[in-house]
Design an enzyme around this catalytic site. Structure first.
Site, PDB file in Angstrom:
ATOM      1  N   GLU A 192      23.141  42.109  -7.535  1.00  0.00           N
ATOM      2  CA  GLU A 192      23.071  42.305  -5.872  1.00  0.00           C
ATOM      3  C   GLU A 192      23.991  43.360  -5.530  1.00  0.00           C
ATOM      4  O   GLU A 192      25.214  43.591  -5.610  1.00  0.00           O
ATOM      5  CB  GLU A 192      23.880  41.325  -5.579  1.00  0.00           C
ATOM      6  N   ASP A 243      32.687  37.337   3.996  1.00  0.00           N
ATOM      7  CA  ASP A 243      33.758  38.326   2.939  1.00  0.00           C
ATOM      8  C   ASP A 243      34.627  38.174   2.850  1.00  0.00           C
ATOM      9  O   ASP A 243      35.713  38.281   3.851  1.00  0.00           O
ATOM     10  CB  ASP A 243      32.813  40.041   2.503  1.00  0.00           C
TER      11      ASP A 243
END
Length: 201
Positions: free
Chosen positions: A50, A61
């Protein structure tokens, strides 16, 4: 769907094997290190990369990815760097499947058709766009299907059964299951109902 990752998934299913995915932020600590890390991870047996495009306003995040993204943004990482880096990797013979992990805004800003064309030409295998719901994914799904790229949607512990079915219908190759509520990062333990929810999905 016939890309590197689709073939790897089919092989793993036949052998009843799990796959391991590693996440890297593009340009952290710098672009050349990102490139070397991908080659090293491939050599070590990682199945999927990724490659996260740094974004200034992430939704989920945690502190580590926010820090990495902030440092990459300070160094002036651009969307074009994604294509150039993966193109170099493919020229070096790298065959590891690579997915772009990006919020929708940078893709829209670059242009959906233009972005998908460059992703395909440079050697990407798919995209994970965490803030894209299936209801809004029509244009991106059409482009990904036309170019043979996988488009992956996310499901969460709070996602209902009906919506899980919708996500499963629209997601290609795999479904990104967010295993816990909150932002990304290290945890002491995982939710006790994780296995049950995965089986349900």
């Amino acid at each position: 769907m016939n890309n590197r990752f689709a073939r790897k998934v089919n092989e793993a299913r036949k052998r009843n094997q799990k796959l391991f995915c590693a996440y890297l932020t593009l340009g952290f600590p710098n672009l050349s290190t990102t490139e070397r890390l991908i080659l090293a991870l491939e050599e070590a047996g990682v199945d999927l990369i990724e490659l996260g495009f740094p974004f200034s306003d992430p939704l989920a995040d945690g502190p580590m990815i926010q820090f990495a993204s902030g440092e990459a943004i300070k160094r002036g990482v651009r969307f074009e760097d994604l294509f150039n880096l993966v193109k170099r990797l493919r020229k070096k013979g790298s065959q590891i499947p690579i997915f772009l992990f990006s919020y929708l805004n940078p893709v829209m800003h670059f242009g959906i058709s233009r972005a998908f064309h460059h992703l395909r030409q440079s050697g990407f295998d798919g995209l994970i766009i965490p803030d894209l719901p299936p209801e809004e994914g029509g244009a991106l799904e059409r482009e990904s299907k036309r170019l043979g790229l996988s488009l992956v949607y996310l499901a969460a512990p709070t996602t209902g059964r009906k919506r899980l079915a919708q996500i499963a219908k629209h997601s290609t190759c795999f479904i990104y299951y967010v295993s816990l509520c909150g932002v990304t990062g290290a945890r002491i333990k995982l939710p006790s109902d994780l296995i049950r929810r995965l089986r349900q999905l």
